[in-house]
Design a protein around this motif. Sequence first.
Motif, mmCIF file in Angstrom:
data_model
loop_
_atom_site.group_PDB
_atom_site.id
_atom_site.type_symbol
_atom_site.label_atom_id
_atom_site.label_comp_id
_atom_site.label_asym_id
_atom_site.label_seq_id
_atom_site.Cartn_x
_atom_site.Cartn_y
_atom_site.Cartn_z
ATOM 1 N N PHE A 151 5.702 -2.501 -7.249
ATOM 2 C CA PHE A 151 6.031 -2.129 -5.884
ATOM 3 C C PHE A 151 6.649 -0.738 -5.790
ATOM 4 O O PHE A 151 6.571 -0.085 -4.746
ATOM 5 N N LEU A 206 3.712 1.463 -5.429
ATOM 6 C CA LEU A 206 3.100 1.295 -4.108
ATOM 7 C C LEU A 206 3.942 1.915 -3.001
ATOM 8 O O LEU A 206 3.412 2.412 -2.005
ATOM 9 N N GLY A 207 5.266 1.882 -3.182
ATOM 10 C CA GLY A 207 6.158 2.359 -2.128
ATOM 11 C C GLY A 207 6.460 3.836 -2.167
ATOM 12 O O GLY A 207 7.266 4.315 -1.361
ATOM 13 N N GLU A 208 5.840 4.571 -3.081
ATOM 14 C CA GLU A 208 6.114 6.002 -3.161
ATOM 15 C C GLU A 208 5.710 6.736 -1.881
ATOM 16 O O GLU A 208 6.316 7.727 -1.505
ATOM 17 N N GLN A 209 4.673 6.260 -1.204
ATOM 18 C CA GLN A 209 4.190 6.906 0.008
ATOM 19 C C GLN A 209 4.760 6.262 1.282
ATOM 20 O O GLN A 209 4.305 6.559 2.376
ATOM 21 N N LEU A 263 4.948 3.183 3.549
ATOM 22 C CA LEU A 263 4.329 1.894 3.851
ATOM 23 C C LEU A 263 3.087 1.678 2.992
ATOM 24 O O LEU A 263 2.404 2.624 2.601
ATOM 25 N N PHE A 264 2.805 0.422 2.706
ATOM 26 C CA PHE A 264 1.557 0.080 2.019
ATOM 27 C C PHE A 264 1.039 -1.224 2.607
ATOM 28 O O PHE A 264 1.781 -1.978 3.246
ATOM 29 N N LEU A 265 -0.236 -1.493 2.380
ATOM 30 C CA LEU A 265 -0.921 -2.624 2.998
ATOM 31 C C LEU A 265 -1.521 -3.525 1.924
ATOM 32 O O LEU A 265 -2.148 -3.040 0.986
ATOM 33 N N ASN A 304 -4.376 -5.799 1.404
ATOM 34 C CA ASN A 304 -5.650 -5.966 2.087
ATOM 35 C C ASN A 304 -6.615 -6.735 1.184
ATOM 36 O O ASN A 304 -6.619 -6.551 -0.038
ATOM 37 N N LYS A 355 -3.657 -12.792 -0.876
ATOM 38 C CA LYS A 355 -2.612 -12.000 -0.215
ATOM 39 C C LYS A 355 -1.379 -12.850 0.073
ATOM 40 O O LYS A 355 -0.256 -12.464 -0.257
#
Length: 314
Positions: A22, A25-28, A30-32, A34, A41
Amino acid sequence: MRIHKLEIQAFGPFAGRQVVDFDALGEQGLFLLNGATGAGKTSVLDAICYALYGSVPGSRQGGKRLRSDHADQGAEPQVVCEFSARGRHLEVLRSPAWERPAKRGTGTTLQQAKTQLRERDNGVWVEKSTRNDEAGAEIVALLGMDKDQFTKVVLLAQGDFAAFLRSKAEERQELLQKLFGTQLYKNIERQLAADAAEAKSVLTEKEQELLRLEALARSQAAGIIDLTEGCGDGRELPGSGASGAGERAVVGDAAGEPLFARLVELIGTAHAAAESAALTSRSEERAAADALVEAGRRRDRHCKLRQAETERTR
């Protein structure tokens, strides 16, 4: 709270070991998550909830259904969640009860659920607890939310958001107070309300006291005006006379601060009149004393005269 890494093995649809980073994933921001229906999911979210609280939300509560039907026969169902909260960095490992192959012979043996809670201290993982209840209590205390609150605010199951909105106002208020730490402001609000009630009570007492004093002042106002009108022997003092009836009307109609201001003025007038009367009385007293002394002298002279006449006659 921040989740850093999640590891899933033989859990839900995940047969092999899957790792979700995570932090990456969280560097940018928000993440999704999908994927197609049935891709897993919801199982990722279930794994997070299970790692933290030992059970999954919604109708998927049965521990026997948590193990993946696609995993190898001897693969242990396991979820490992690494997270940080309130300045602490922890890792929790949970494994639900499952039927493992017997080590001898054929058949299976029930493997009890297990839990391991570790905390990272100076770069080293230190074991905190291996008891399900003890680890659960530690996590609940750290997060400030139990499972029901967590699944209503942080991890909303599909279709459960409307249930949260329909919940009672007291329940939502209690949950949001715990979540956002607003109890301090609630205590301040209670204290301010108590102080306001106390101040109102004191004000009411003071108002009642002023009303009693005003009533007493009204009852004594007539006497003050009478004092300014005369000494009681028919003589009028300075500043008195025909205005007495007018003064009574003014005092009777006045209220509050104007009433007391007028009474102070009348008291000043009465005081000045009394001082003037006292001065007159002292002057009359001195004159009377002088007359008394002179009368005594005359009496003494008359007495001596009578004695002399008596002696002359003898």
